[in-house]
Every structure is written in C-alpha cells, then in structure tokens.
Design a protein around this motif. Structure first.
Motif, PDB file in Angstrom:
ATOM      1  N   LEU A   1       0.861  -1.276  -0.163  1.00  0.00           N
ATOM      2  CA  LEU A   1      -0.232  -0.499   0.307  1.00  0.00           C
ATOM      3  C   LEU A   1      -0.108   1.363   0.191  1.00  0.00           C
ATOM      4  CD1 LEU A   1      -2.503  -1.319   3.041  1.00  0.00           C
ATOM      5  CD2 LEU A   1      -2.324  -0.524  -0.120  1.00  0.00           C
ATOM      6  N   GLY A   2       2.187   0.961   0.608  1.00  0.00           N
ATOM      7  CA  GLY A   2       2.792   2.673   0.997  1.00  0.00           C
ATOM      8  C   GLY A   2       3.436   3.309  -0.564  1.00  0.00           C
ATOM      9  N   THR A   3       3.125   2.653  -1.370  1.00  0.00           N
ATOM     10  CA  THR A   3       3.333   3.556  -2.309  1.00  0.00           C
ATOM     11  C   THR A   3       1.861   4.195  -3.400  1.00  0.00           C
ATOM     12  OG1 THR A   3       4.072   3.437  -5.310  1.00  0.00           O
ATOM     13  CG2 THR A   3       2.515   1.457  -4.517  1.00  0.00           C
ATOM     14  N   PHE A   4       1.049   3.748  -2.705  1.00  0.00           N
ATOM     15  CA  PHE A   4      -0.283   4.934  -3.340  1.00  0.00           C
ATOM     16  C   PHE A   4      -0.246   6.175  -2.158  1.00  0.00           C
ATOM     17  CE2 PHE A   4      -1.461   0.290  -3.787  1.00  0.00           C
ATOM     18  CZ  PHE A   4      -1.432   0.905  -5.337  1.00  0.00           C
ATOM     19  N   GLY A   5       0.663   6.403  -1.293  1.00  0.00           N
ATOM     20  CA  GLY A   5       0.520   7.446  -0.802  1.00  0.00           C
ATOM     21  C   GLY A   5       0.689   8.395  -1.521  1.00  0.00           C
ATOM     22  N   ARG A   6      -0.162  10.152  -1.444  1.00  0.00           N
ATOM     23  CA  ARG A   6       0.911  11.192  -2.498  1.00  0.00           C
ATOM     24  C   ARG A   6       1.445  12.162  -1.573  1.00  0.00           C
ATOM     25  NH1 ARG A   6       0.105   7.947  -6.489  1.00  0.00           N
ATOM     26  NH2 ARG A   6       1.548  10.227  -6.615  1.00  0.00           N
ATOM     27  N   ASN A   7       1.738  11.770  -0.684  1.00  0.00           N
ATOM     28  CA  ASN A   7       2.060  12.459   0.126  1.00  0.00           C
ATOM     29  C   ASN A   7       3.111  12.258   1.256  1.00  0.00           C
ATOM     30  OD1 ASN A   7       1.059  12.620   2.742  1.00  0.00           O
ATOM     31  ND2 ASN A   7      -0.140  14.320   1.889  1.00  0.00           N
TER      32      ASN A   7
ATOM     33  N   ASN B   1       3.448   7.286   4.881  1.00  0.00           N
ATOM     34  CA  ASN B   1       4.494   6.283   6.491  1.00  0.00           C
ATOM     35  C   ASN B   1       3.184   5.787   6.915  1.00  0.00           C
ATOM     36  OD1 ASN B   1       6.575   7.374   6.630  1.00  0.00           O
ATOM     37  ND2 ASN B   1       6.182   9.678   7.472  1.00  0.00           N
ATOM     38  N   ILE B   2       1.702   6.272   6.590  1.00  0.00           N
ATOM     39  CA  ILE B   2       1.062   5.256   7.477  1.00  0.00           C
ATOM     40  C   ILE B   2       0.319   4.252   6.747  1.00  0.00           C
ATOM     41  CG2 ILE B   2      -2.150   5.526   7.826  1.00  0.00           C
ATOM     42  CD1 ILE B   2      -2.106   8.720   7.712  1.00  0.00           C
ATOM     43  N   LEU B   3       0.568   4.266   5.582  1.00  0.00           N
ATOM     44  CA  LEU B   3       0.461   2.625   4.291  1.00  0.00           C
ATOM     45  C   LEU B   3       1.507   2.340   5.157  1.00  0.00           C
ATOM     46  CD1 LEU B   3      -1.119   4.609   1.016  1.00  0.00           C
ATOM     47  CD2 LEU B   3      -2.593   3.791   2.806  1.00  0.00           C
ATOM     48  N   GLY B   4       2.780   2.185   5.262  1.00  0.00           N
ATOM     49  CA  GLY B   4       4.189   1.994   5.539  1.00  0.00           C
ATOM     50  C   GLY B   4       3.492   1.355   6.407  1.00  0.00           C
ATOM     51  N   ILE B   5       2.786   1.841   7.637  1.00  0.00           N
ATOM     52  CA  ILE B   5       2.455   1.316   8.922  1.00  0.00           C
ATOM     53  C   ILE B   5       1.897  -0.327   8.338  1.00  0.00           C
ATOM     54  CG2 ILE B   5       1.756   1.350  11.258  1.00  0.00           C
ATOM     55  CD1 ILE B   5       2.758   4.185  10.799  1.00  0.00           C
TER      56      ILE B   5
ATOM     57  N   ASP C   1       2.012  -7.240   5.550  1.00  0.00           N
ATOM     58  CA  ASP C   1       2.293  -8.491   4.416  1.00  0.00           C
ATOM     59  C   ASP C   1       2.474  -9.754   4.276  1.00  0.00           C
ATOM     60  OD1 ASP C   1       5.620  -7.657   3.723  1.00  0.00           O
ATOM     61  OD2 ASP C   1       6.410  -9.085   5.255  1.00  0.00           O
ATOM     62  N   TYR C   2       2.094  -9.840   5.543  1.00  0.00           N
ATOM     63  CA  TYR C   2       1.900 -11.622   5.228  1.00  0.00           C
ATOM     64  C   TYR C   2       0.759 -12.091   4.605  1.00  0.00           C
ATOM     65  CZ  TYR C   2       5.146 -11.288   9.256  1.00  0.00           C
ATOM     66  OH  TYR C   2       6.441 -11.096   9.853  1.00  0.00           O
ATOM     67  N   ALA C   3      -0.553 -10.886   3.896  1.00  0.00           N
ATOM     68  CA  ALA C   3      -1.549 -11.483   3.572  1.00  0.00           C
ATOM     69  C   ALA C   3      -0.900 -11.468   2.301  1.00  0.00           C
ATOM     70  CB  ALA C   3      -2.650 -10.702   3.681  1.00  0.00           C
TER      71      ALA C   3
END
Length: 109
Positions: free
Chosen positions: A71-77, A82-86, A92-94
């Motif tokens: 998901l992290g790459t979909f953040g626009r700022n 950071n939130i999507l990276g969390i 990760d396991y799914a």
C-alpha cells in the motif's frame, strides 16, 4: 542493462564481497495500472519481476532477498506513505511476494 550492471559489480567485488541492493518491483496488476496512470515514467520504466531475481543473481555464490510493500506506494505525500507503510507491516503476511513493490537483499560473490 540491469544484468550488465550486476555483472560489472560482480567483477569489481573481492571474493566473498557482498552487494546490498534495493529495487522497485513490478508488484501487482493494480500497481502497474496506477503507475501507468499517475507516474510520468511508469510506462517506460523497467520494473523487475520478483520471479527474475534468482536468475539475475545467478553468478553470485549466495543470495538472500525479500519483498515488501503493498500500500505504501499509493500515498500522495510523506504522511500518507508513512501511514500506509505501517499498514504494510501488518499486511505483509497476507500478500505473496510477487504482489509487492520493493525487493531488498544481499548477494555474495
């Protein structure tokens, strides 16, 4: 060009030397769609396929690598990333490795 670069790095390493790497992966189909639509260079960039990593590092004696990120790459700022990276940490396991968009690892000559 990527194979040529890896070959030249291999030549420059001392015996037992280690190459640390991180690279963008093609990820899932949704990653490809979003890259083509929202990233200027998304249509012409050569994103690695997770399945090609073993082949690309074939002349190294040892190889360890792992994929991360859905998901992290979909953040626009930065805040969104950071939130999507969390969230990625928990997801990760799914998801299988070939649906993730970053690979990192180490290869020993």
């Amino acid at each position: 060009l990527q194979l040529l670069a890896l070959e030249n790095i291999h030549k420059s390493l001392k015996p037992g030397g280690v190459l640390l790497f991180a690279e963008n992966l093609s990820g899932s189909k949704i990653h490809a769609i979003f890259r083509k639509k929202f990233i200027k260079w998304g249509k012409r960039w050569n994103y690695l396929n997770y399945q090609d990593i073993d082949y690309m590092f074939d002349n190294y004696s040892e190889l360890e690598y792992s994929a991360f990120g859905v998901l992290g790459t979909f953040g626009r700022n930065e805040g969104q990333r950071n939130i999507l990276g969390i969230m990625d940490h928990y997801l990760d396991y799914a998801f299988p490795p070939n649906s993730k968009y970053i690979v990192f690892g180490a290869a020993r000559k």
